[in-house]
Write a protein that holds these residues in place. Sequence first.
Motif, PDB file in Angstrom:
ATOM      1  N   ILE B 172      -8.444 -11.253  -2.189  1.00 52.67           N
ATOM      2  CA  ILE B 172      -7.081 -11.245  -2.781  1.00 52.67           C
ATOM      3  C   ILE B 172      -6.699 -12.503  -3.245  1.00 52.67           C
ATOM      4  O   ILE B 172      -6.146 -12.861  -4.553  1.00 52.67           O
ATOM      5  CB  ILE B 172      -5.862 -10.843  -2.149  1.00 52.67           C
ATOM      6  N   PRO B 190       0.121 -12.281  -3.893  1.00 50.91           N
ATOM      7  CA  PRO B 190       0.472 -12.451  -5.285  1.00 50.91           C
ATOM      8  C   PRO B 190       1.927 -12.629  -5.687  1.00 50.91           C
ATOM      9  O   PRO B 190       2.906 -12.276  -4.954  1.00 50.91           O
ATOM     10  CB  PRO B 190      -0.131 -11.052  -6.115  1.00 50.91           C
ATOM     11  N   SER B 344      -6.636  -5.462   0.967  1.00 50.17           N
ATOM     12  CA  SER B 344      -5.430  -5.583   0.480  1.00 50.17           C
ATOM     13  C   SER B 344      -4.601  -6.290   1.329  1.00 50.17           C
ATOM     14  O   SER B 344      -4.979  -6.715   2.514  1.00 50.17           O
ATOM     15  CB  SER B 344      -4.975  -4.044   0.722  1.00 50.17           C
ATOM     16  N   CYS B 345      -3.743  -7.073   0.443  1.00 45.66           N
ATOM     17  CA  CYS B 345      -2.877  -8.228   1.161  1.00 45.66           C
ATOM     18  C   CYS B 345      -1.844  -7.458   1.932  1.00 45.66           C
ATOM     19  O   CYS B 345      -1.030  -8.210   2.542  1.00 45.66           O
ATOM     20  CB  CYS B 345      -2.446  -8.998   0.133  1.00 45.66           C
ATOM     21  N   TRP B 347       1.210  -6.364   0.765  1.00 45.53           N
ATOM     22  CA  TRP B 347       2.409  -6.430   0.255  1.00 45.53           C
ATOM     23  C   TRP B 347       2.973  -5.223  -0.218  1.00 45.53           C
ATOM     24  O   TRP B 347       4.402  -5.039   0.140  1.00 45.53           O
ATOM     25  CB  TRP B 347       2.102  -7.492  -0.931  1.00 45.53           C
ATOM     26  N   CYS B 348       2.390  -4.373  -0.790  1.00 46.49           N
ATOM     27  CA  CYS B 348       3.032  -3.320  -1.521  1.00 46.49           C
ATOM     28  C   CYS B 348       2.491  -1.830  -0.804  1.00 46.49           C
ATOM     29  O   CYS B 348       1.389  -1.925  -0.677  1.00 46.49           O
ATOM     30  CB  CYS B 348       2.963  -3.452  -2.991  1.00 46.49           C
ATOM     31  N   SER B 389       1.109  -0.436  -8.375  1.00 42.05           N
ATOM     32  CA  SER B 389       0.929  -1.421  -7.279  1.00 42.05           C
ATOM     33  C   SER B 389       1.424  -2.735  -8.016  1.00 42.05           C
ATOM     34  O   SER B 389       1.606  -2.928  -9.159  1.00 42.05           O
ATOM     35  CB  SER B 389      -0.465  -1.412  -7.046  1.00 42.05           C
ATOM     36  N   PHE B 390       1.865  -3.602  -7.072  1.00 41.65           N
ATOM     37  CA  PHE B 390       2.283  -4.993  -7.365  1.00 41.65           C
ATOM     38  C   PHE B 390       1.300  -5.759  -8.126  1.00 41.65           C
ATOM     39  O   PHE B 390       1.696  -6.627  -9.104  1.00 41.65           O
ATOM     40  CB  PHE B 390       2.730  -5.703  -6.163  1.00 41.65           C
ATOM     41  N   CYS B 391      -0.067  -5.874  -7.816  1.00 46.07           N
ATOM     42  CA  CYS B 391      -1.013  -6.642  -8.642  1.00 46.07           C
ATOM     43  C   CYS B 391      -2.009  -5.619  -8.750  1.00 46.07           C
ATOM     44  O   CYS B 391      -2.117  -4.350  -8.636  1.00 46.07           O
ATOM     45  CB  CYS B 391      -1.422  -7.800  -7.720  1.00 46.07           C
ATOM     46  N   LEU B 393      -5.106  -5.405  -7.639  1.00 46.27           N
ATOM     47  CA  LEU B 393      -6.030  -5.278  -6.790  1.00 46.27           C
ATOM     48  C   LEU B 393      -6.180  -3.377  -6.565  1.00 46.27           C
ATOM     49  O   LEU B 393      -7.062  -2.823  -6.642  1.00 46.27           O
ATOM     50  CB  LEU B 393      -5.768  -5.746  -5.401  1.00 46.27           C
ATOM     51  N   ALA B 394      -5.047  -3.083  -6.692  1.00 47.59           N
ATOM     52  CA  ALA B 394      -5.118  -1.356  -6.202  1.00 47.59           C
ATOM     53  C   ALA B 394      -5.401  -0.609  -7.450  1.00 47.59           C
ATOM     54  O   ALA B 394      -6.165   0.075  -7.345  1.00 47.59           O
ATOM     55  CB  ALA B 394      -3.541  -0.898  -5.828  1.00 47.59           C
TER      56      ALA B 394
HETATM   57  S1  SF4 Z   1      -1.844  -4.221  -5.016  1.00 46.14           S
HETATM   58 FE1  SF4 Z   1      -1.962  -6.279  -4.555  1.00 46.14          FE
HETATM   59  S2  SF4 Z   1       0.157  -6.850  -3.878  1.00 46.14           S
HETATM   60 FE2  SF4 Z   1      -0.200  -4.768  -3.320  1.00 46.14          FE
HETATM   61  S3  SF4 Z   1      -0.798  -4.558  -1.627  1.00 46.14           S
HETATM   62 FE3  SF4 Z   1      -2.469  -4.569  -2.652  1.00 46.14          FE
HETATM   63  S4  SF4 Z   1      -3.459  -6.706  -2.958  1.00 46.14           S
HETATM   64 FE4  SF4 Z   1      -1.271  -6.706  -2.209  1.00 46.14          FE
END
Ligand code: SF4
Lengths: 162, 423
Positions: B172, B190, B344-345, B347-348, B389-391, B393-394
Motif C-alpha cells: 500500500i 491512504p 489491504s491496509c 481502512w475501508c 473503495s477508499f483507494c 488498491l481494491a
Molecule cells: S481500498 Fe485502499 S484504503 Fe481501502 S482498505 Fe484497501 S488499501 Fe486500504
Amino acid sequence: MKKLLLKKQIDAFSKKAAKTAHPRELVVDLLREIQDRNGWVSDEGVELAAQILGVTTIEIEELATFYDKIYRQPVGRYPVHICDSICCWSRGGEEIALHLQQQLGVKLGETTPDGLFTLLPTCCLGGCGRAPSIMIGRRFYGNLSTAELDRIIEQLREEANR
Amino acid sequence: MSSAPQLLFKNRIPGQTVFFKDYCKSGGYQTLEKAFKSMAPTEIVEMVKTSGLRGRGGAGFSTGLKWSFFPADDPGPKYLVCNCDEMEPGTYKDGELLAADPHQLVEGMILSAYAINADVGYIFIRYAYDQQLRNLQQAVAEAKKAGYLGKNILGSGFDFELHLHGSAGRYILGEETALLNGLEGKRPNPRLKPPFPAVRGLFGRPTTVNNVETIANIPHIVSGGAEWFKSLARNLEGAGTKLFGLSGHLNHTECFELPVGIPLRELIETYGGGVWKKRKFKACLPGGASTPYLTAEHLDIALDFDPLEAVGSRFGTAGVTVFDDHSCMLRATLNLLQFFARESCGWCTPCRDGLPLVCWLLEKIEKGEGTKEDLQMLKQQQQQITGRSFCALAEGAMGPLDGLLRLFEQEVIDHIQKGQCPF
Ligand code: SF4
Ligand SMILES: Cc1cc2nc3c(=O)[nH]c(=O)nc-3n(C[C@H](O)[C@H](O)[C@H](O)COP(=O)(O)O)c2cc1C
Ligand code: FES
C-alpha cells in the motif's frame, strides 16, 4: 544483556531528530536499526524508539505492527521470506515453500528449534524475472531449484557454526 | 539482441552498477549543466508536456500536465517525491534500473525539481531493494561532492537537497498518499483526495509524486527534445521507450527497454523467447497484478495506454506475466486476489472484508466445491467492491477478477460442473 542500541547510535538519532522539523519521519529508519542489531523489535525497542523521537509508544507501535518487515516477535537468525506472488507461483514457488518446510521440519510462520531459520511467506520481492525467489535477511536468491535451496541452507548452517 | 534505441538501459551491463565516473563519461550530468545554464524551468515543463511522457508508475497520467498544476511560486518548502515502492507482483523494472544506473535517477530528480521549483526531494525505496538503496546512497554522495546537490547548484541560485527513505514492506505504500504518510512516520493509510498532493502533500506542503522510470526519462527528454522522444514509440499516439519486465511462462524472463507500442506478439516471441516448454500462449497480465488479462486474440495489440484500455485492460507498469495453456486461470486469479487481500491496509470495508470473501469464493470453486450461486455471489462482490473503495488498491484487485469473469467464465463454470479443477 546486550544493549538495544549502542550509545553512539542513540546519539546519532537524537542529533538527527533535533535537526529535523519532523522527527517522526525517522521512525522506520530507527526501527530498522533496532532490528538490525537485535534481530527483532521488542516492547523495549518500541519504547526506546518513542523516547528518542519524543512520540508516544502507541504511535511507534501502530507502525511497527503495520510494516511486515519489522518483526514484533523474535525470529530466527535467518528470516526466510518466501515469495508467494504470481510470477513465483507460476514457476514453482509452491514447491519451494513445501521443500523448505520439509527440509527444516517447520511450518510457515515457525522457527527451527536451533533458532536459525524462520519461514515467512511474503509478497513479490521484485525479482519476478528470476522466479521462483526468496529473500533471506536482506539477501535475495532467485532462479531457485530444490537442489539450490539445499545448498543455500547448508551454507548458512556452516556460516552460523563458524 | 535488442537494436531498439536504449535510453534508460544505455549504460546497463547486467551484474554491474555504473557510478559517477562512468556515468559522466557516457554524457551524464551534461544535460543538467546545459539546462541550468540555458533553460527556464517552465521551458522544461513545457517540453515534458509536449514529449507525451505518461507516468510510468501505473496510472499513466501526463507528467508535464501534472507538473503544470504544481504551485511553483508558492513560498516555502515544496517537495518532489520519487516512488520506488514497486511492490506490484510482476513489476521489477525500477529495481533493474537502479541496480544498473542509479545516477540517472539522481540527475532526473535534480532536473525535475528545478522544473517545478521543489527544494527538497525524497526517494522512497522498498525494503527488498537493499542493493538499490546502497547504490543510491553512493550516487547521492557523489552528486553532492560534485556540486549537483545542495545550495546554489552550478551557480543557478537553485537549492535542492535529496533524502533517501528505506521502507519496511507493504504494497500500500506505493499508493502516493499512503507513501506520504509513510514518509512522515505516520500509519500509512491512504489519504482522502482532494486535496491532492500538489496542494497539500508531504508535511502539508505542495508535493509531486513520480515514479522512478518517469523521472529517469527527464534527462533524456531534455537532452534529445520532445519530438525525438515522441518519435521513439512504434505507434502514433505513443511516446518514448518503456521498460518491459517479462515473467511467467516464457523462455527468457528478463527486463528490456523497448519502444512504446511494440506488439505483444513481438515482445513474447522475440524478447521472451516464446512460451516455455513448447507450450502455447494462453493469457497474460500486461502491466502488473492489477491489470485485466489479455488472451491470444490480443497478440497483435500495440502495448500502450490507449490501445490496452480499448480492450478492457491497462498498460499499468508493463510488467508482463505470461500464462501457458496448462494454466488454470481460476487458480492464478486466486493467487492474485490473495495478494491484494493480504496487502489491504484495512481502512475501508469493501477492501478489508470484500477481498477475503472473494478469495474464499474463488478457493471454494477451485477446490470443486463451488455452486452456481457462488458464481453469482462472486459477480455481486465484484460489483459491490468496484468504485466503492477508499483507494485504488481494491479497484486494482478487481482487474484480474474482471478478466477472469469476462474472458474465462467457462473455466469457472467447468470447475463447478465437474466438481474439480479441470487442469
Ligand atoms: S481500498 Fe485502499 S484504503 Fe481501502 S482498505 Fe484497501 S488499501 Fe486500504
Ligand atoms: C495500491 C497502489 C500501489 C501503487 N504502487 C506504486 C509503486 O510501487 N510505484 C509507483 O511508481 N506507483 C505506484 N502507484 C501509483 C502511485 O499512486 C502514483 O500514481 C505514481 O507514483 C505517480 O507517478 P507517475 O505519474 O510518475 O506514474 C500505486 C498505486 C496504488 C493505488
Ligand atoms: S512474484 Fe516473486 S519476486 Fe515478484
